[in-house]
Design an enzyme around this catalytic site. Structure first.
Site, short mmCIF file in Angstrom:
data_model
loop_
_atom_site.label_atom_id
_atom_site.label_comp_id
_atom_site.label_asym_id
_atom_site.label_seq_id
_atom_site.Cartn_x
_atom_site.Cartn_y
_atom_site.Cartn_z
CG HIS A 113 -1.68 -1.37 1.25
ND1 HIS A 113 -2.59 -1.82 0.34
CD2 HIS A 113 -1.50 -2.39 2.14
CE1 HIS A 113 -2.98 -3.05 0.65
NE2 HIS A 113 -2.33 -3.42 1.75
CD GLU A 150 -1.82 -3.76 5.15
OE1 GLU A 150 -1.24 -4.72 4.61
OE2 GLU A 150 -2.99 -3.41 4.88
CG HIS A 205 0.81 -6.84 2.43
ND1 HIS A 205 0.02 -5.81 1.98
CD2 HIS A 205 1.62 -7.17 1.40
CE1 HIS A 205 0.34 -5.54 0.74
NE2 HIS A 205 1.31 -6.35 0.36
CD GLU A 287 -1.49 -10.15 4.52
OE1 GLU A 287 -1.41 -9.26 5.39
OE2 GLU A 287 -2.03 -9.97 3.41
#
Length: 323
Positions: A113, A150, A205, A287
């Site tokens: 992101h 995040e 992530h 993640e």
């Protein structure tokens, strides 16, 4: 994320049928080989409150616009919005590598992101081709319930990893370093690693699943051959990279593999993520935990734990590159 993998389509989420269960992880590096076994996760999980993988929808989520990193710093958008193009934008510059065991190796770190994606929802909603289908350019990512984004987490871990890997002699490049107004799009993220002829690429992530869902998981590319996507040559080396990262992540952080996806292995294979589908070099996503679970969030917002996360991921990369 909410599921905020960079490519962001949620994986199918399974209800755990395990009761309290003791699982053991053996992370052994012997003769360059890492043995990955199952670690221990306890407790059953519930599926309430989230669609598959904790994602309420495939559309981008909007975390608190005011979210800021505990390490300080607010997002400053760069001038000149630019959509993804076949030619990748120059990735964030890397300082000259130090002498070390990874001299000559190139590592690309992909911080998932972008802190200012939230200000560019029209741009990141643009559809891009990922070989098997079309999907959003990017998403905003998720956040903790207290508003820690995040995108701030991923950049912080990426910076820590860059410092660790440079000391090992690697040339390290970031796909973004808060140096552009949004993105890059998922197809461009893949092309940055390809253009760098990276020896390893890791996309950082944090998940956004339901409360009670805890732990990390590493996402591996599945075999895909459609359109511009052809992962067949990188499936096996990417799996080795992912296994080594998972083993070292457990060892260094003490964090268990996910109790809600991956059947306790910490490894998940997917064929729907553009960042993996379009990669021609070994690449995985990790993640690091679930931002929407209070216990995981306490880890993710801790600078000391983020340093351990960066160390664990980096040691997995070093093991892979030296193996």
């Amino acid at each position: 994320m909410v599921y905020t993998g960079p490519d962001f389509d949620p994986p199918p989420q399974r209800r755990s049928r395990r009761g309290p269960l003791t699982v053991a992880l053996a992370a052994l590096v012997c003769g360059g080989l890492l043995g990955w076994g199952v670690y221990a996760a306890t407790g059953s999980t519930d599926d309430k409150g989230a669609e598959a993988g904790g994602s309420p929808s495939a559309a981008p989520r909007t975390p608190s616009p005011a979210a800021s990193s505990p390490t300080g710093g607010s997002a400053s958008p760069s001038a000149g919005d630019e959509e993804s193009s076949p030619a990748p934008r120059t990735p964030s510059a890397s300082a000259p590598a130090a002498a070390g065991p990874l001299k000559g190796k190139v590592v690309v770190i992909d911080p998932g992101h972008n802190p200012t994606n939230v200000k560019h929802t029209a741009e990141i909603n643009r559809q891009v081709d990922v070989g098997t289908h079309r999907k959003e350019c990017d998403t905003t990512g998720t956040s903790t319930n207290d508003g820690y984004a995040e995108a701030e987490f991923t950049l912080d871990v990426a910076h820590r990893m860059r410092a660790i890997l440079r000391k090992q002699g690697a040339t390290v490049k970031l796909t973004q370093d808060r140096d552009r107004p949004f993105g890059p799009c998922v197809d461009e993220r893949a092309r940055i690693g390809n253009a760098a002829k990276a020896d390893a690429v890791v996309s950082i992530h944090a998940d956004g699943s339901g409360a009670g869902n805890r732990g990390f998981h590493v996402i591996l590319p599945g075999p895909v051959n459609a359109g511009e996507a052809d992962t067949r040559a990188v499936v096996e080396p990417s799996r080795e990279l992912g296994e080594r990262i998972a083993g070292n992540f457990v060892r260094v952080t003490g964090t268990a593999p996910s109790n809600y996806i991956g059947d306790g292995t910490g490894l998940v294979t997917r064929k729907d993520l553009g960042g993996l589908n379009l990669s021609t070099v070994p690449k995985v996503f990790i993640e690091c935990g679930n931002m929407r679970d209070s216990k995981d969030a306490a880890l993710l917002t801790s600078g000391a734990w983020r340093q351990k996360a960066a160390q664990g991921i980096s040691e997995g990369i070093v093991s892979f590159l030296r193996g």
